[in-house]
Design a protein around this motif. Sequence first.
Motif, PDB file in Angstrom:
ATOM      1  N   LYS A  12      36.321  27.843  47.782  1.00  0.00           N
ATOM      2  CA  LYS A  12      36.904  28.301  49.031  1.00  0.00           C
ATOM      3  C   LYS A  12      38.429  28.223  48.964  1.00  0.00           C
ATOM      4  N   GLU A  13      38.904  27.190  48.328  1.00  0.00           N
ATOM      5  CA  GLU A  13      40.356  26.998  48.293  1.00  0.00           C
ATOM      6  C   GLU A  13      40.977  27.607  47.042  1.00  0.00           C
ATOM      7  N   VAL A  14      42.233  27.951  47.164  1.00  0.00           N
ATOM      8  CA  VAL A  14      42.938  28.594  46.063  1.00  0.00           C
ATOM      9  C   VAL A  14      43.475  27.522  45.121  1.00  0.00           C
ATOM     10  N   ALA A  18      46.836  29.020  39.899  1.00  0.00           N
ATOM     11  CA  ALA A  18      46.745  30.473  39.918  1.00  0.00           C
ATOM     12  C   ALA A  18      47.719  31.053  40.930  1.00  0.00           C
ATOM     13  N   VAL A  19      48.446  32.072  40.496  1.00  0.00           N
ATOM     14  CA  VAL A  19      49.452  32.672  41.353  1.00  0.00           C
ATOM     15  C   VAL A  19      49.131  34.135  41.656  1.00  0.00           C
ATOM     16  N   ILE A  20      48.785  34.882  40.615  1.00  0.00           N
ATOM     17  CA  ILE A  20      48.549  36.309  40.848  1.00  0.00           C
ATOM     18  C   ILE A  20      47.105  36.534  41.321  1.00  0.00           C
ATOM     19  N   PRO A  21      46.889  37.604  42.089  1.00  0.00           N
ATOM     20  CA  PRO A  21      45.579  37.842  42.704  1.00  0.00           C
ATOM     21  C   PRO A  21      44.411  37.825  41.718  1.00  0.00           C
ATOM     22  N   SER A  22      44.557  38.492  40.585  1.00  0.00           N
ATOM     23  CA  SER A  22      43.421  38.570  39.659  1.00  0.00           C
ATOM     24  C   SER A  22      43.031  37.180  39.168  1.00  0.00           C
ATOM     25  N   VAL A  24      43.576  34.262  40.717  1.00  0.00           N
ATOM     26  CA  VAL A  24      42.971  33.543  41.838  1.00  0.00           C
ATOM     27  C   VAL A  24      41.518  33.967  42.004  1.00  0.00           C
ATOM     28  N   LEU A  25      41.289  35.285  41.981  1.00  0.00           N
ATOM     29  CA  LEU A  25      39.938  35.798  42.209  1.00  0.00           C
ATOM     30  C   LEU A  25      38.979  35.402  41.094  1.00  0.00           C
ATOM     31  N   MET A  26      39.466  35.413  39.865  1.00  0.00           N
ATOM     32  CA  MET A  26      38.589  35.041  38.754  1.00  0.00           C
ATOM     33  C   MET A  26      38.149  33.591  38.871  1.00  0.00           C
ATOM     34  N   ILE A  27      39.064  32.750  39.298  1.00  0.00           N
ATOM     35  CA  ILE A  27      38.704  31.335  39.435  1.00  0.00           C
ATOM     36  C   ILE A  27      37.834  31.131  40.664  1.00  0.00           C
ATOM     37  N   ASN A 450      41.707  46.055  42.912  1.00  0.00           N
ATOM     38  CA  ASN A 450      40.504  46.186  43.733  1.00  0.00           C
ATOM     39  C   ASN A 450      40.100  44.887  44.413  1.00  0.00           C
ATOM     40  N   TYR A 451      40.821  44.553  45.458  1.00  0.00           N
ATOM     41  CA  TYR A 451      40.455  43.363  46.216  1.00  0.00           C
ATOM     42  C   TYR A 451      40.994  43.505  47.634  1.00  0.00           C
ATOM     43  N   ASP A 452      40.485  42.668  48.540  1.00  0.00           N
ATOM     44  CA  ASP A 452      41.072  42.589  49.878  1.00  0.00           C
ATOM     45  C   ASP A 452      41.152  41.117  50.265  1.00  0.00           C
ATOM     46  N   ASP A 453      41.420  40.855  51.521  1.00  0.00           N
ATOM     47  CA  ASP A 453      41.601  39.469  51.946  1.00  0.00           C
ATOM     48  C   ASP A 453      40.366  38.606  51.697  1.00  0.00           C
TER      49      ASP A 453
END
Length: 561
Positions: A12-14, A18-22, A24-27, A450-453
């Motif tokens: 749930k938490e970032v 990780a800084v860049i969106p990809s 963050v999302l991968m983790i 390809n992502y959103d909030d």
Amino acid sequence: MKLSKGFIPTLKEVPTEAVIPSHVLMIRSGMVRQVSAGIYSFLPLGYKVIKKITEIIREEMNAIGGQEFHLPALNPIEIWEETGRVEAFGDTLFHIKNRDYVLAPTHEEIMTFHARGVLKSYKDLPQIWYQIQTKFRNEPRPRSGVIRGRQFLMKDAYTFDVDTDALDISYELHDKAYRKIFDRCGINYFVVGASSGAMGGSKSEEFMVKSDAGEDTVAYCESCGYAANIEVAESVVDGAVRHYESKEVYEIHTPNVKSIDELCEFLKIDEEETAKSRIYIHDGNPVLILMQGNNEVNESKLEGILGGTVRPGHKEELKDITGADAGSIGPVGFKYRILADIKLKDANNLYSGANKNDYHIGGIDLKRDVPSVEYFDLRVIETGEKCARCGNSLEVFKAIELGHIFKLGTKYSESLGANYLDEDGKAHPIVMGSYGIGVERVLACYLEQNYDDNGIIWDNNLAPYQFHLMGLNMKVDEIIDACGKIYNDLTAKGFEVLFDDRNNVQAGFKFNDADLLGMPVQIIVGGKGLKENSVEVKVRRTGERMKVSLDNLYEELEKLV
RNA sequence: CGGGGCGUAGCGUAGUCCGGUUAGCGCGCCUGCUUUGGGAGCAGGAGGUCGCAGGUUCGAAUCCUGCCGCCCCGACCA
């Protein structure tokens, strides 16, 4: 896959690293976990996507006649010494401590080793050989998640041809195959002509994705497709105006005025009326570079013009060379070579440094006062300038290099002695090409786009599962039964289904996990709907939800994938 | 390699400046009961060599020295 049994550790938490969106999302989606700087483990979900990407690459490589190899990562150092690349790679090459091996950072050497003595006749050519394997590079600074790692997956292909005309054909095949690969992966990319650096060889193209996380800066023209690395990018700019009358040169006392901005402010003049001087050292000799206003010197272009390398002059040297410190340097009376940006061609009534601290001079006429000046394109171009090809506006931005295709030529075949005999029995070095794709970068770039909030948005081609099935309350028999049937039916039809069958989490938790994981279509099974013999179907990308009867569920689902 | 930041439970963090209870909180985890369509409630519980090593001190997460690791900017980037 049932989520209750699968290992898909979502977060749930970032995570702080990780800084860049990809990244963050991968983790957060449980695709990867970091082991050390630039070293990642792919967990089952992430590896599933990697396999989808590599399968697309495989299909397109095979379609142009490629043959897949599996090569060793451990290489004898001798073969790398033969091509001189132990030195060329330097510290980037990993060396094994207890045996004379290196960890391969790329595979020109090994592929050429296999070609040598086996591809003996022109009749054996052409060949397209490729592999999809792990490479090792001792990056000084890994960054941006999997985008620059010390260990990474690369598809690299090598072509072997009789001559450069044949190489052109192999190169074109790869160019087309790469476009198909990236199109199928759903990536928005563009192609840039580039220099091939330490790989050696002539023509090359880079496949790039616009991203702040990128390590290259490129200029791109939306309307005609012109794209070039900033190191070589050109634009059309208006030259300086030459006034009808040249004023006389005159000295101005400018205490504490160092920068162009300060000079403009002090004299109440436009930037275009000023010329900035930068001192570079080339082969031990000073060269003065004159730029209009605040335009930056493009050192790559400068090196191209002068040949060899240049370095900016150190602060301490400037006074000896010019008689003044930085901020008061100018072209008039400068004793060494002077290059000026083409934008300043034949300009007059310019302001620049006086080569005397705290003084500038005005009324400079480059034609009259700096007769030895040579003009070249020396600027770093900026967003908004006109495209040299079509005249529309250029955009300058950062980009990630996804793939690179090179015409290698005979560098490796010559150093490793890979020759073939032509129709007349005469020996020639095989003409080679080299073509790489960063597999993890394909994944990262897809995610960047390809992502959103709420999380990832997969398209069918790369999605680890097409359907995300949720039983909202897995303690209710009707829901368990309905979900079980849907799961089994879809699986039997050959679909990949992620089934959130957890009975210990709330509905909201499941919705959020589903949005984070991002499968294209969600199938939501709840008590209310079942009473009406229906389930809810949600399209992840659009957020569109529809109530679908169980009677025609599969027909409706098949329309969506 | 230069500059900056950070290191406290699986994750996110407070405490560090100015040394002093048993190192606190949220999430997650375990047990029980309740709850079940947008990250549940109550009760109970487990989990920490405060990155490592020295040092100062009656006493160190906190001060000092050295080292290690991670992130960001730059250099480098086949």
